[in-house]
Design a protein around this motif. Structure first.
Motif, mmCIF file in Angstrom:
data_model
loop_
_atom_site.group_PDB
_atom_site.id
_atom_site.type_symbol
_atom_site.label_atom_id
_atom_site.label_comp_id
_atom_site.label_asym_id
_atom_site.label_seq_id
_atom_site.Cartn_x
_atom_site.Cartn_y
_atom_site.Cartn_z
ATOM 1 N N LEU A 252 -2.514 8.613 -6.602
ATOM 2 C CA LEU A 252 -3.306 7.418 -6.375
ATOM 3 C C LEU A 252 -2.871 6.739 -5.091
ATOM 4 O O LEU A 252 -1.684 6.539 -4.859
ATOM 5 N N THR B 117 -7.692 0.913 -5.601
ATOM 6 C CA THR B 117 -7.072 2.215 -5.809
ATOM 7 C C THR B 117 -8.048 3.323 -5.441
ATOM 8 O O THR B 117 -9.273 3.185 -5.601
ATOM 9 N N SER B 118 -7.505 4.406 -4.941
ATOM 10 C CA SER B 118 -8.299 5.570 -4.555
ATOM 11 C C SER B 118 -7.653 6.804 -5.162
ATOM 12 O O SER B 118 -6.472 7.073 -4.934
ATOM 13 N N ARG B 119 -8.429 7.553 -5.942
ATOM 14 C CA ARG B 119 -7.943 8.782 -6.571
ATOM 15 C C ARG B 119 -8.643 9.979 -5.954
ATOM 16 O O ARG B 119 -9.874 10.041 -5.917
ATOM 17 N N GLY C 49 -2.410 -3.171 -6.358
ATOM 18 C CA GLY C 49 -3.208 -2.450 -7.340
ATOM 19 C C GLY C 49 -4.647 -2.905 -7.458
ATOM 20 O O GLY C 49 -5.387 -2.369 -8.289
ATOM 21 N N THR D 262 -2.946 3.266 -3.402
ATOM 22 C CA THR D 262 -3.158 1.904 -3.888
ATOM 23 C C THR D 262 -2.853 0.885 -2.804
ATOM 24 O O THR D 262 -2.081 1.140 -1.878
ATOM 25 N N THR E 80 0.829 -1.197 0.000
ATOM 26 C CA THR E 80 0.000 0.000 0.000
ATOM 27 C C THR E 80 0.862 1.245 0.000
ATOM 28 O O THR E 80 1.593 1.488 0.944
#
Length: 207
Positions: A103, A112-114, A109, A105, A12
């Motif tokens: 991102l 994922t969080s944007r 992968g 992550t 992470t």
């Protein structure tokens, strides 16, 4: 959003196309927030569960920690997560290009969080795009007391479990609001990527 290791961990991490600047930003913000609250490194280490050595490495720009570790530090400081990543706020419209996105992550992968908001100023409310890999299950640790998550499913079928509450299944177009200061789980129930949008609200505006 789990983990607790340095940036070399494959699990992470925070990543972006301007990673070279990220350690400097993190270090500056952590030092400012810590000293403004009168914490020594030792005291913050005890309150956050993050070692003094790691905190020192972050402040000197030598380490980019995982998202879960940053959550622990933000919770101990009682500040929104984004405050650790904030930069100077520019005037006028701000376009957030996907190619420039930071991102968050995890799970190699699969989650994922944007961030769909700029990391500048204070943000008691934060907006994210989440993507969950096919059939992936992602467990998240409790956030700061009073934190709430409002999720909208744009694509896919997911199951959300918050604390001891019954799991809730959501399909495209469904939304859910839950307290995120307890352990919670995001689970993709189908064999295609799920896309969700998350509004995270902190205690200052929750209720």
């Amino acid at each position: 959003m789990s983990g607790g290791h340095v940036a070399s961990s494959p699990d992470t991490n925070v990543s972006s196309q301007d990673d070279l600047d990220l350690p400097v930003v993190l270090g500056r913000n952590l030092r400012r927030l810590r000293t403004s609250q009168g914490h020594s490194l030792e005291r913050l280490a005890k309150q956050s569960g993050v070692s003094r050595a790691m905190l020192g490495q972050i402040e000197t720009g030598k380490s980019v920690p995982t998202i879960a570790l940053l959550w622990k530090v933000a919770s101990a400081l009682h500040v929104p997560f984004a405050n650790l990543l904030q930069t100077e706020a520019p005037r006028g419209p701000k376009v957030l290009r996907r190619s420039d996105a930071k991102l968050l992550t995890s799970s190699q992968g699969q989650f994922t969080s944007r961030a769909l908001f700029p990391f500048d100023g204070n943000h008691p409310v934060e907006f994210y795009e989440l993507r969950i890999g096919p059939l992936h299950r992602e467990a998240a640790e409790p956030h700061a007391p009073g934190t709430r998550e409002n999720l909208f499913v744009a694509k896919g079928v997911v199951e959300i479990t918050a604390g001891p509450d019954k799991p809730q299944t959501l399909t495209e177009g469904d939304a859910i609001l839950f307290d995120a200061d307890v352990p919670h789980v995001y689970k993709n129930l189908v064999a295609v990527e799920a896309v969700l949008y998350l509004v995270m609200t902190y205690a200052e505006t929750a209720g």
